[in-house]
Structures are given as structure tokens and as C-alpha cells.
Design a protein around this motif. Structure first.
Motif, PDB file in Angstrom:
ATOM      1  N   SER A 304      25.698 -30.013  52.072  1.00 36.34           N
ATOM      2  CA  SER A 304      26.816 -30.496  52.368  1.00 36.34           C
ATOM      3  C   SER A 304      27.913 -30.288  51.079  1.00 36.34           C
ATOM      4  CB  SER A 304      26.766 -31.907  52.561  1.00 36.34           C
ATOM      5  OG  SER A 304      27.980 -32.728  53.073  1.00 36.34           O
ATOM      6  N   VAL A 305      29.194 -30.187  51.534  1.00 37.71           N
ATOM      7  CA  VAL A 305      30.171 -30.298  50.674  1.00 37.71           C
ATOM      8  C   VAL A 305      31.125 -31.444  50.739  1.00 37.71           C
ATOM      9  CG1 VAL A 305      32.320 -28.912  49.817  1.00 37.71           C
ATOM     10  CG2 VAL A 305      30.250 -27.552  50.327  1.00 37.71           C
ATOM     11  N   LYS A 306      31.388 -32.144  49.586  1.00 39.19           N
ATOM     12  CA  LYS A 306      32.318 -33.314  49.541  1.00 39.19           C
ATOM     13  C   LYS A 306      33.758 -32.942  49.167  1.00 39.19           C
ATOM     14  CE  LYS A 306      33.908 -37.430  49.188  1.00 39.19           C
ATOM     15  NZ  LYS A 306      33.202 -38.397  48.274  1.00 39.19           N
ATOM     16  N   ILE A 307      34.715 -33.088  50.013  1.00 35.72           N
ATOM     17  CA  ILE A 307      36.070 -32.667  49.706  1.00 35.72           C
ATOM     18  C   ILE A 307      36.842 -34.323  49.820  1.00 35.72           C
ATOM     19  CG2 ILE A 307      38.085 -31.790  50.683  1.00 35.72           C
ATOM     20  CD1 ILE A 307      36.623 -29.622  51.905  1.00 35.72           C
ATOM     21  N   MET A 308      37.662 -34.485  48.845  1.00 35.37           N
ATOM     22  CA  MET A 308      38.284 -35.889  48.607  1.00 35.37           C
ATOM     23  C   MET A 308      39.644 -35.515  48.969  1.00 35.37           C
ATOM     24  SD  MET A 308      37.878 -38.688  45.562  1.00 35.37           S
ATOM     25  CE  MET A 308      38.781 -40.016  45.421  1.00 35.37           C
ATOM     26  N   ARG A 389      27.828 -30.549  61.798  1.00 34.43           N
ATOM     27  CA  ARG A 389      27.916 -32.126  61.788  1.00 34.43           C
ATOM     28  C   ARG A 389      29.043 -32.335  60.707  1.00 34.43           C
ATOM     29  NH1 ARG A 389      21.506 -33.550  63.577  1.00 34.43           N
ATOM     30  NH2 ARG A 389      21.536 -31.946  65.211  1.00 34.43           N
ATOM     31  N   HIS A 390      30.097 -32.178  60.726  1.00 36.76           N
ATOM     32  CA  HIS A 390      31.133 -32.598  59.723  1.00 36.76           C
ATOM     33  C   HIS A 390      31.380 -34.142  60.082  1.00 36.76           C
ATOM     34  CE1 HIS A 390      31.130 -28.447  59.078  1.00 36.76           C
ATOM     35  NE2 HIS A 390      32.096 -28.208  59.990  1.00 36.76           N
ATOM     36  N   HIS A 391      31.854 -34.688  58.871  1.00 35.69           N
ATOM     37  CA  HIS A 391      31.970 -36.193  59.081  1.00 35.69           C
ATOM     38  C   HIS A 391      33.206 -36.550  58.024  1.00 35.69           C
ATOM     39  CE1 HIS A 391      28.853 -37.298  55.947  1.00 35.69           C
ATOM     40  NE2 HIS A 391      28.794 -35.961  56.046  1.00 35.69           N
ATOM     41  N   LEU A 392      33.933 -37.776  58.506  1.00 36.03           N
ATOM     42  CA  LEU A 392      34.987 -38.164  57.862  1.00 36.03           C
ATOM     43  C   LEU A 392      34.765 -39.584  57.419  1.00 36.03           C
ATOM     44  CD1 LEU A 392      36.261 -35.971  59.700  1.00 36.03           C
ATOM     45  CD2 LEU A 392      38.520 -37.297  59.172  1.00 36.03           C
ATOM     46  N   ALA A 393      34.744 -39.977  56.150  1.00 35.08           N
ATOM     47  CA  ALA A 393      34.311 -41.175  55.605  1.00 35.08           C
ATOM     48  C   ALA A 393      35.500 -42.183  55.240  1.00 35.08           C
ATOM     49  CB  ALA A 393      33.468 -41.198  54.278  1.00 35.08           C
ATOM     50  N   ILE A 403      42.447 -40.964  67.123  1.00 31.89           N
ATOM     51  CA  ILE A 403      41.412 -41.317  67.469  1.00 31.89           C
ATOM     52  C   ILE A 403      40.487 -40.730  68.426  1.00 31.89           C
ATOM     53  CG2 ILE A 403      40.116 -43.357  68.577  1.00 31.89           C
ATOM     54  CD1 ILE A 403      41.256 -44.419  66.229  1.00 31.89           C
ATOM     55  N   GLY A 404      41.063 -40.158  69.373  1.00 32.86           N
ATOM     56  CA  GLY A 404      40.309 -39.099  70.454  1.00 32.86           C
ATOM     57  C   GLY A 404      39.738 -37.776  69.780  1.00 32.86           C
ATOM     58  N   ARG A 405      40.616 -37.350  68.903  1.00 28.07           N
ATOM     59  CA  ARG A 405      40.267 -36.340  68.248  1.00 28.07           C
ATOM     60  C   ARG A 405      38.768 -35.881  67.725  1.00 28.07           C
ATOM     61  NH1 ARG A 405      44.841 -34.162  64.405  1.00 28.07           N
ATOM     62  NH2 ARG A 405      43.976 -31.950  65.019  1.00 28.07           N
ATOM     63  N   PHE A 406      38.086 -37.005  67.115  1.00 26.28           N
ATOM     64  CA  PHE A 406      36.876 -37.163  66.680  1.00 26.28           C
ATOM     65  C   PHE A 406      35.888 -36.496  67.530  1.00 26.28           C
ATOM     66  CE2 PHE A 406      39.123 -39.570  63.604  1.00 26.28           C
ATOM     67  CZ  PHE A 406      38.444 -39.831  62.570  1.00 26.28           C
ATOM     68  N   ALA A 407      36.017 -37.336  68.960  1.00 27.51           N
ATOM     69  CA  ALA A 407      34.936 -36.800  69.992  1.00 27.51           C
ATOM     70  C   ALA A 407      35.044 -35.256  70.344  1.00 27.51           C
ATOM     71  CB  ALA A 407      34.854 -37.458  71.101  1.00 27.51           C
ATOM     72  N   ARG A 408      36.383 -34.831  70.584  1.00 27.83           N
ATOM     73  CA  ARG A 408      36.897 -33.626  70.819  1.00 27.83           C
ATOM     74  C   ARG A 408      36.516 -32.741  69.990  1.00 27.83           C
ATOM     75  NH1 ARG A 408      41.703 -36.168  72.383  1.00 27.83           N
ATOM     76  NH2 ARG A 408      42.913 -35.044  70.811  1.00 27.83           N
ATOM     77  N   LEU A 409      36.426 -32.856  68.615  1.00 30.82           N
ATOM     78  CA  LEU A 409      36.098 -31.968  67.409  1.00 30.82           C
ATOM     79  C   LEU A 409      34.569 -32.078  67.005  1.00 30.82           C
ATOM     80  CD1 LEU A 409      39.161 -32.133  65.414  1.00 30.82           C
ATOM     81  CD2 LEU A 409      38.693 -30.332  66.906  1.00 30.82           C
ATOM     82  N   GLY A 410      33.908 -33.050  67.647  1.00 28.85           N
ATOM     83  CA  GLY A 410      32.530 -33.237  67.356  1.00 28.85           C
ATOM     84  C   GLY A 410      32.431 -33.640  65.922  1.00 28.85           C
ATOM     85  N   ALA A 411      33.559 -34.191  65.353  1.00 32.30           N
ATOM     86  CA  ALA A 411      33.508 -34.744  63.800  1.00 32.30           C
ATOM     87  C   ALA A 411      32.922 -36.356  63.947  1.00 32.30           C
ATOM     88  CB  ALA A 411      34.893 -34.787  63.165  1.00 32.30           C
ATOM     89  N   GLY A 515      22.463 -42.731  64.057  1.00 32.96           N
ATOM     90  CA  GLY A 515      23.657 -41.908  63.809  1.00 32.96           C
ATOM     91  C   GLY A 515      23.826 -41.366  62.321  1.00 32.96           C
ATOM     92  N   SER A 516      23.054 -42.024  61.222  1.00 35.73           N
ATOM     93  CA  SER A 516      23.165 -41.261  59.956  1.00 35.73           C
ATOM     94  C   SER A 516      22.263 -40.389  59.937  1.00 35.73           C
ATOM     95  CB  SER A 516      23.040 -42.458  58.944  1.00 35.73           C
ATOM     96  OG  SER A 516      24.047 -43.464  58.772  1.00 35.73           O
ATOM     97  N   ALA A 517      20.994 -40.442  60.599  1.00 36.51           N
ATOM     98  CA  ALA A 517      19.988 -39.593  60.748  1.00 36.51           C
ATOM     99  C   ALA A 517      20.322 -38.313  61.285  1.00 36.51           C
ATOM    100  CB  ALA A 517      18.817 -39.936  61.610  1.00 36.51           C
ATOM    101  N   TRP A 518      21.410 -38.434  62.267  1.00 36.47           N
ATOM    102  CA  TRP A 518      21.977 -37.182  63.121  1.00 36.47           C
ATOM    103  C   TRP A 518      22.857 -36.688  61.723  1.00 36.47           C
ATOM    104  CZ3 TRP A 518      27.195 -35.725  63.655  1.00 36.47           C
ATOM    105  CH2 TRP A 518      27.275 -34.568  64.492  1.00 36.47           C
ATOM    106  N   VAL A 519      23.661 -37.348  61.217  1.00 37.59           N
ATOM    107  CA  VAL A 519      24.676 -36.613  60.421  1.00 37.59           C
ATOM    108  C   VAL A 519      23.800 -36.075  59.218  1.00 37.59           C
ATOM    109  CG1 VAL A 519      25.221 -38.343  58.493  1.00 37.59           C
ATOM    110  CG2 VAL A 519      26.937 -36.998  59.662  1.00 37.59           C
ATOM    111  N   ASN A 520      22.678 -36.595  59.002  1.00 42.23           N
ATOM    112  CA  ASN A 520      21.786 -35.784  57.732  1.00 42.23           C
ATOM    113  C   ASN A 520      20.742 -34.882  58.392  1.00 42.23           C
ATOM    114  OD1 ASN A 520      23.041 -37.028  55.627  1.00 42.23           O
ATOM    115  ND2 ASN A 520      21.411 -38.945  55.573  1.00 42.23           N
ATOM    116  N   HIS A 521      21.005 -34.428  59.670  1.00 36.94           N
ATOM    117  CA  HIS A 521      20.110 -33.164  60.209  1.00 36.94           C
ATOM    118  C   HIS A 521      18.700 -33.941  60.172  1.00 36.94           C
ATOM    119  CE1 HIS A 521      23.219 -30.071  60.970  1.00 36.94           C
ATOM    120  NE2 HIS A 521      23.517 -30.468  59.849  1.00 36.94           N
TER     121      HIS A 521
END
Length: 572
Positions: A304-308, A389-393, A403-411, A515-521
Motif C-alpha cells: 500500500s502507499v500512504k498519502i497524507m 481496494r483504496h481507502h480514505l481514513a 457521501i455516495g461517491r465512496f460506493a460508486r468509486l469502490g473506495a 471489513g478490515s480483512a477485505w481492505v488488507n486483501h
């Protein structure tokens, strides 16, 4: 949820009976409401789950060598997985001048004084864990530290890692004075005449931190392993380290993880998020790709790559669509920072996505969230869909239009639920400077869930407690547990924090497991209690579904298993 009727024919090493099981399978493949516990027993053998069935069927797999674990009315759950945590840093902090267990200024200073006395040969007093809300305007002063350590430099990071408290000796040694300009990505808090006051924000921390001796390789490894044991005691069996790289005051934790993984002392399953250096550009991508190539050792995968993208609201560096307010409620000229120019962000995200990296974003303010979602949308347009499996923390403030863009973008929405409550830092340092309308947009977990976003969960430890059950408590109650360090008043005097954004217990548990298992593949091998998956399991002392939601945080971890092996047992 239908439990398995036909257990695998194999003798069990361990069976769990006498309670219920939260399998986590009710939401597999999506972000649905989630199912509750089932009446079942579980058999484990060879590190895998052999059966999830009725007690008679499970007991039939046992022999005289099988360990029988009586849940005694408790709950068996999948191992918790923390999707945003900093154990390598937190562990070193635990072994240094650790202020995290104190909750007064006097307590902080007593710890610093005692640590300095106990370590007379330490060239620097280093550590952290202080909370902004205890100090006027969130900014401690150098004079406070000078009173207890006048003869050696001191640097203590705050609990969220976005600021540091230093004494006069440290400022003098670093050459930071009234003529030192603020860096582009930070701020020096100053006295009336411009002299540094003792608090450094964001990028200004590096002005002093670059002079602080970093932990030795052995100290760093000891810190990581201490953190791992602490996480095991809380039922956390896997995590994503959200900051892999070299940082002021800390060694490069990439090498620390590789050493632990190659030696076999890293037992948890860990995804490493490689740090994106915001002072550089696209030229660093080949270096990140090389780190990914060499960073797959044992149970550590640096994929993964972390972008702040922004800072935090409490020091007015979170990127907001509208300006912050001042103490009188009037708009200021400050709407926070975008650490990466949106145009560069868009290009970097597209390149990293095309390279197959997962992207892990720090996005706290509504402008930062929008900038990240815009970049992900642009990447999808040029690269197509994929399984990165990108994610926003953090997601403290999210504009309703996004709000609805998360599901549409798969984020995925990576939530730090413990922050979604009334406590001093929120009520004194945040809400007054956001204003009531914008404050009501904070931590919209319920809206994200209803809009179909996939929720994953993390703690951001050492910023806040890594206890998943405390985070789950706040996600459900929108109030801080009485046991938490930042708890104030009583349940009656601290109303829920925008309770319409609460999650159900099933939803919150699912975020911290499936959920977290999914994001960690890891979702094909962990995250649920299913036949064939690794036996990463946690025994809770009670079934929180059978108790009032206000008591969730009273639940305790009794046992933690990794690959069916006991890695933590509570002292009874």
C-alpha cells in the motif's frame, strides 16, 4: 446465517463450546446490515477452522488431546483487524517517556521529571502522548518543560502525531528562534515578540526532530514486539501500518518490519503502507515499487502507499471547503492545508493505481476528502476498475454531496470511531471553529453505511486507544466509554454525538473484522469464522449482543488465537 452441517473430517486441536459465535458472514461481499451471533460451536485443527456446527458435531471431532474451551456464555469472534495503526511508532513510545496514561498537566510534568531522573545519561528526553485539550488553545509552553528539565533537550509529540512540545534547550540546540520562518507545511506557535513558545505544528516539528537521536535498530524492534503483544491482548491479530518509512525522531520502520518478519517474531499479518513524501513528486514512484518488491517477507507485505492530504482540525490544518471560524464565530482567512497540490495528486494517484498499489489516504477535512475522491475518479477513468481496494481514513468532515461517491468509486471508508464523541478536544478545540452546521457533518458513519460504502475500522494508535471494543462502543453509542482517558462527566451529562450517525453492533463488529480483512486483501483467509479459514479468533468474556449497548466497552478479551495458537490469555 446457516452454519456448516458437514464438518471437515479431522481431529480437532481445540474446540469452543458453551457460548455463541459472531461469524461475520452476514455482510461478506458488501456493506450490509450484518447478522448477529449464532448458536454454534467451533472446532479448530492445523491452524484452520474445521467446523462451525452444533456442539455435538463439534465435540465428535475431539479426542483426549483436544483442548476444550468453555466460552461460559461469552462470544467467539473473528480476530480484530486494525486498518489504520502505527505500532512500530507506538511501541517505541511505550518504551520511552510515555505520557499517554496521564490526563493532567501536572501528571505529564511528573512523568517527564521522573523519566529524566531515571535516565541521567539520555542526551535527549524523547517520547509523547500528550493531549491538546489540557492546554490553553491546545499549545503547551517551553517554560513548563524548562521547570522540570532545564539542562537537556526535550521533545514530546502529541497524541495525534501532528505536533510537538519542546523545551528551550531543544529550540536553542536546533537553532529555532524568533527569526525562524514557518515552513510551508507547518507552524511555530509564538510568544508576543515572535519567540517560539514551545509548540510546533505539522511540518515545523521537523525543525527540532531532525536533531533528535533516533531509536537504535534493537530499540525499534523491541518497540514493535511490545506493541504486537499489546495488540494481541486486545484481540487484534492483523493490521495495516499506516506509515512505513523514515520519520523525524524515528528509524525507518520498513527495515524493522523486515527484520521481525524474517526472524519470525512478527506473528501478526501486516500490510505496510509506504509513505508518500509530500516534499517530492512522481520521481519517487520507482523507489516505492522497489520497496514493494523487496517488502514481501513472511507475514509483512508492503503493498500500500500512504498519502497524507491534509492535517487535523484542532490546529486548523485539515483541508476545508470553507474557512475556519475564529473565537468570535467569524470566518478567518484560513481553510487549512492541502499537503499535495490537487493536480499532482491526480497524476500520482493514477500512476500508483496503474502500478497496482493500494492507496491509503489521510483525508480529514471535507476539501481533502473531495480532492482524494476526485483523484480516484480520474484514475478510474484512465485505468478502469481493479481490485486495489483504496481507502480514505479519518473522514472527520464529509460534505453530503460526497457521501455516495465512496460506493460508486469502490473506495472504502476507514473509520476511527473512538473520535466520534463529545470530549474536550472536540467540544473546545473543534466545534467552535467549525460552527454548528459544519460540525453536524462530522464522522458520518451511518450515512456512509446507508449509502453503500464499505466500512473498515482502525484506531490510529498511538493517537488514540487501540482497543477495538472501545471503538465499537463509540460507533454504536456515539459517546466515549466511561473507562476511556478522554471520558468526561456521566452518560447523562454527555449526550450522544449526532446519534443519527450511529452504527449497529453488528455493523461495527463487521467493520473491525470482515471489513478490515477485505481492505488488507485477507478476506479469503481471515475476517470471518468459516470452515477453511485461518483460526484467528478472540474469546470475549460476555456476549455484548445480550447486554445494553451502553455496556459494550465493559467487554474484555479473555483469549486471542492466531492460526489456532493461543497468543494471549488474560490473567483471571
Amino acid at each position: 446465517m446457516a452454519v456448516s452441517k458437514e464438518p471437515i473430517v479431522q481431529r480437532a486441536d481445540t474446540v469452543f463450546v458453551g457460548g455463541r459465535v459472531f461469524t461475520g458472514t452476514g455482510s461478506v461481499g458488501g456493506s450490509g446490515a450484518g447478522a448477529g451471533p449464532v448458536d454454534a460451536a467451533v472446532a479448530v485443527g492445523g491452524g484452520r477452522i474445521l467446523a462451525v456446527a452444533d456442539e455435538a458435531a463439534v465435540r465428535s471431532l475431539a479426542d483426549e488431546s483436544t483442548e476444550i474451551v468453555d466460552l461460559a456464555g461469552g462470544l467467539l469472534v473473528p480476530g480484530f483487524q486494525d486498518a489504520h495503526v502505527h505500532p512500530a511508532v507506538a511501541g517505541v513510545l511505550m518504551l520511552g517517556c510515555d505520557l499517554s496514561e496521564e490526563h493532567t498537566i501536572e501528571g505529564y510534568l511528573a512523568v517527564v521529571a521522573a523519566y529524566a531522573k531515571e535516565h541521567p545519561d539520555a542526551a535527549w528526553i524523547r517520547g509523547g502522548g500528550w493531549s491538546m485539550d489540557l492546554f490553553p488553545r491546545g499549545t503547551p509552553t517551553r517554560g513548563m518543560l524548562d521547570a522540570v528539565v532545564p539542562d537537556r533537550p526535550v521533545m514530546l509529540t502529541n497524541r495525534d502525531g501532528h505536533g510537538a512540545w519542546v523545551n528551550t534547550h531543544a529550540l536553542r540546540l536546533a537553532g529555532v528562534d524568533r527569526g525562524t520562518p514557518d515552513p510551508a507545511d507547518g507552524r511555530i506557535e509564538r510568544e508576543a515578540d515572535g519567540t517560539p513558545a514551545g509548540t510546533l505544528q505539522e511540518g515545523a516539528v521537523d525543525l527540532v526532530a531532525r536533531h533528535v537521536p533516533i531509536a537504535t535498530p534493537d530499540e525499534a524492534l523491541a518497540g514493535l514486539l511490545a506493541a504486537q503483544e499489546h495488540l494481541f491482548s486486545l484481540g487484534v491479530t492483523s493490521w495495516q501500518d499506516a506509515m512505513i518509512g523514515a520519520f523525524p525522531g524515528n528509524p525507518d520502520n520498513f527495515g524493522v518490519y523486515l527484520r521481525a518478519a524474517s526472524e519470525g517474531s512478527l506473528r501478526a499479518r501486516v500490510v505496510g503502507a509506504l509513505w508518500w513524501d509530500r516534499e517530492r513528486g512522481l520521481e519517487q514512484i520507482p523507489e516505492l515499487e522497489e520497496r514493494r518488491r523487496t517488502g514481501r517477507v513472511g507475514r509483512f507485505h508492503a503493498t500500500s502507499v500512504k498519502i497524507m492530504q491534509d492535517g487535523i482540525a484542532e490546529n486548523f490544518t485539515a483541508g476545508m471547503l470553507e474557512p475556519y471560524l475564529d473565537g468570535c464565530g467569524c470566518a478567518t482567512g484560513n481553510s487549512g492545508l492541502s499537503f499535495i497540490d490537487p493536480e499532482l495528486l491526480t497524476e500520482a494517484v493514477a500512476r500508483l493505481d496503474r502500478s497496482g498499489f493500494q492507496l491509503h489516504f489521510h483525508a480529514l477535512g471535507d476539501r481533502a476528502v473531495r480532492e482524494v475522491l476526485d483523484a480516484l475518479e480520474a484514475a478510474r477513468a484512465v485505468n478502469g476498475t481493479n481490485d486495489n481496494r483504496h481507502h480514505l481514513a479519518h473522514l472527520q468532515v464529509v460534505h453530503p454531496d460526497d457521501i455516495g461517491r465512496f460506493a460508486r468509486l469502490g473506495a472504502a471508508a476507514n473509520i476511527q470511531a473512538l473520535w466520534a464523541a463529545h470530549e474536550p478536544q472536540m467540544d473546545e478545540l473543534t466545534i467552535p471553529f467549525l460552527g454548528p452546521e459544519r460540525a453536524a457533518l462530522q464522522y458520518p458513519f451511518g450515512d456512509l453505511q446507508r449509502a453503500g460504502a464499505r466500512l473498515v475500522a482502525g484506531s490510529d494508535w498511538s493517537v488514540s486507544s487501540p482497543n477495538p471494543l472501545w471503538g465499537i462502543h463509540v460507533a454504536v453509542n456515539r459517546a466515549v466509554p466511561d473507562e476511556a482517558p478522554n471520558a468526561t462527566g456521566t452518560r447523562e451529562s454527555c449526550p450522544p454525538f449526532f446519534p443519527e450517525q450511529a452504527l449497529t453492533l453488528s455493523q461495527a463488529l463487521t467493520a473491525y473484522t470482515t471489513g478490515s480483512a477485505w481492505v488488507n486483501h485477507l478476506d479469503r483467509v481471515t475476517g470471518t469464522v468459516e470452515v477453511g479459514k485461518y483460526a484467528d479468533l478472540v474469546v470475549l468474556d460476555r456476549d455484548p449482543f445480550a447486554h445494553p449497548s451502553e455496556e459494550i466497552a465493559e467487554t474484555r478479551v479473555l483469549r486471542t488465537y492466531l492460526d489456532g495458537e493461543l497468543v494471549y490469555a488474560a490473567s483471571l
